[in-house]
Design a protein around this motif. Sequence first.
Motif, PDB file in Angstrom:
ATOM      1  N   UNK A   1       1.113  -0.276   0.651  1.00 27.87           N
ATOM      2  CA  UNK A   1       0.228  -0.263   1.808  1.00 27.87           C
ATOM      3  C   UNK A   1      -1.036  -1.064   1.511  1.00 27.87           C
ATOM      4  N   UNK A   2      -1.706  -1.469   2.579  1.00 29.53           N
ATOM      5  CA  UNK A   2      -2.954  -2.192   2.389  1.00 29.53           C
ATOM      6  C   UNK A   2      -3.984  -1.298   1.708  1.00 29.53           C
ATOM      7  N   UNK A   3      -4.080  -0.051   2.164  1.00 29.84           N
ATOM      8  CA  UNK A   3      -5.073   0.870   1.633  1.00 29.84           C
ATOM      9  C   UNK A   3      -4.460   2.244   1.464  1.00 29.84           C
ATOM     10  N   UNK A   4      -4.386   2.713   0.253  1.00 26.96           N
ATOM     11  CA  UNK A   4      -3.955   4.085  -0.035  1.00 26.96           C
ATOM     12  C   UNK A   4      -4.160   4.356  -1.515  1.00 26.96           C
ATOM     13  N   UNK A   5      -4.768   5.500  -1.807  1.00 25.08           N
ATOM     14  CA  UNK A   5      -4.883   5.930  -3.193  1.00 25.08           C
ATOM     15  C   UNK A   5      -3.973   7.126  -3.460  1.00 25.08           C
ATOM     16  N   UNK A   6      -3.041   7.363  -2.530  1.00 26.12           N
ATOM     17  CA  UNK A   6      -2.046   8.401  -2.773  1.00 26.12           C
ATOM     18  C   UNK A   6      -1.132   7.963  -3.910  1.00 26.12           C
ATOM     19  N   UNK A   7      -0.694   8.890  -4.751  1.00 29.36           N
ATOM     20  CA  UNK A   7       0.204   8.505  -5.844  1.00 29.36           C
ATOM     21  C   UNK A   7       1.473   7.852  -5.314  1.00 29.36           C
ATOM     22  N   UNK A   8       1.896   6.790  -5.971  1.00 27.87           N
ATOM     23  CA  UNK A   8       3.133   6.109  -5.597  1.00 27.87           C
ATOM     24  C   UNK A   8       4.313   6.904  -6.146  1.00 27.87           C
ATOM     25  N   UNK A   9       5.284   7.150  -5.302  1.00 26.59           N
ATOM     26  CA  UNK A   9       6.475   7.878  -5.719  1.00 26.59           C
ATOM     27  C   UNK A   9       7.705   7.034  -5.386  1.00 26.59           C
ATOM     28  N   UNK A  10       8.868   7.587  -5.702  1.00 24.48           N
ATOM     29  CA  UNK A  10      10.108   6.853  -5.427  1.00 24.48           C
ATOM     30  C   UNK A  10      10.492   7.034  -3.958  1.00 24.48           C
TER      31      UNK A  10
ATOM     32  N   UNK B   1      16.252  -5.283 -16.854  1.00 24.65           N
ATOM     33  CA  UNK B   1      15.886  -5.234 -15.434  1.00 24.65           C
ATOM     34  C   UNK B   1      14.987  -4.025 -15.223  1.00 24.65           C
ATOM     35  N   UNK B   2      13.765  -4.277 -14.826  1.00 23.98           N
ATOM     36  CA  UNK B   2      12.768  -3.226 -14.659  1.00 23.98           C
ATOM     37  C   UNK B   2      12.295  -3.162 -13.209  1.00 23.98           C
ATOM     38  N   UNK B   3      12.065  -1.940 -12.728  1.00 16.37           N
ATOM     39  CA  UNK B   3      11.415  -1.734 -11.435  1.00 16.37           C
ATOM     40  C   UNK B   3      10.110  -0.991 -11.679  1.00 16.37           C
ATOM     41  N   UNK B   4       9.015  -1.558 -11.206  1.00 10.55           N
ATOM     42  CA  UNK B   4       7.702  -0.983 -11.444  1.00 10.55           C
ATOM     43  C   UNK B   4       7.388   0.102 -10.420  1.00 10.55           C
ATOM     44  N   UNK B   5       6.889   1.218 -10.904  1.00 15.22           N
ATOM     45  CA  UNK B   5       6.321   2.258 -10.036  1.00 15.22           C
ATOM     46  C   UNK B   5       4.808   2.233 -10.230  1.00 15.22           C
ATOM     47  N   UNK B   6       4.093   1.891  -9.151  1.00 19.86           N
ATOM     48  CA  UNK B   6       2.654   1.758  -9.224  1.00 19.86           C
ATOM     49  C   UNK B   6       1.982   3.125  -9.419  1.00 19.86           C
ATOM     50  N   UNK B   7       0.720   3.073  -9.826  1.00 16.07           N
ATOM     51  CA  UNK B   7      -0.067   4.301  -9.905  1.00 16.07           C
ATOM     52  C   UNK B   7      -0.334   4.867  -8.513  1.00 16.07           C
ATOM     53  N   UNK B   8      -0.756   3.988  -7.610  1.00 14.90           N
ATOM     54  CA  UNK B   8      -1.078   4.398  -6.238  1.00 14.90           C
ATOM     55  C   UNK B   8      -0.366   3.461  -5.275  1.00 14.90           C
TER      56      UNK B   8
END
Length: 218
Positions: free
Chosen positions: A40-49, A74-81
């Motif tokens: 999202x453009x703006x969100x500090x909610x934790x990123x989940x799957x 092969x890696x898929x990144x899970x962001x912090x937020x």
Amino acid sequence: MTSHPTAFAPRTPVEPGPALDMSGPREHARAVVLLLPGGRATSVAPARRGLAHLRMVPFARAISWSTRGHEVAVWTLRYRVRGWNGDAQDPVRDARWALEEARRSHPGAPVVLVGHSMGGRVALRLAGEPGVVGVCALAPWIEAGEPAPRPGATIVIAHGDADRVTDPRSSAAYAARIGASFVPVPGETHTLLRRPVFWTRLVTAFVTTALQPAAHAR
């Protein structure tokens, strides 16, 4: 992805770190493919799957299959937020961390970045990073004044002409400005669900070509 006002909710005192879903060799791979989901453009909610992460799963599986036997991680990144968050550029920070992990675990291995939406913007921002040899940006979020990457990596940008979330015209103009290849996808929307076989073939063909001869050396 359209712009939104830059307003930030307070961050939690302790944020979870970024994480990687991995397949392939854990050490000394010949190449690394890093997949970057949307957000999202703006969100500090934790990123989940969630859906953005799940959208990358078929690509991860297809890349693993197309490079089988060639020691490609092969890696898929899970962001912090979940958000880009203006000048914080949170997913760019997380992707740089992932690139450092790739250099540490797989010294000298070339890296290909595959990103969708916000992840496409992240990939383009990191196209000039050391070791990055290819960037495949799918329906990327391109803002006015988006900086051009340093030369070196092969870049392809693909965008559906029925996308109403991010702008295919911005992608085409950006590709022309930086000298990247642009692939219009008739009838496709932002979700990449109308022509899944096309997208999978596009991504796997780009990855295997960008990694030659590293991914296919014996």
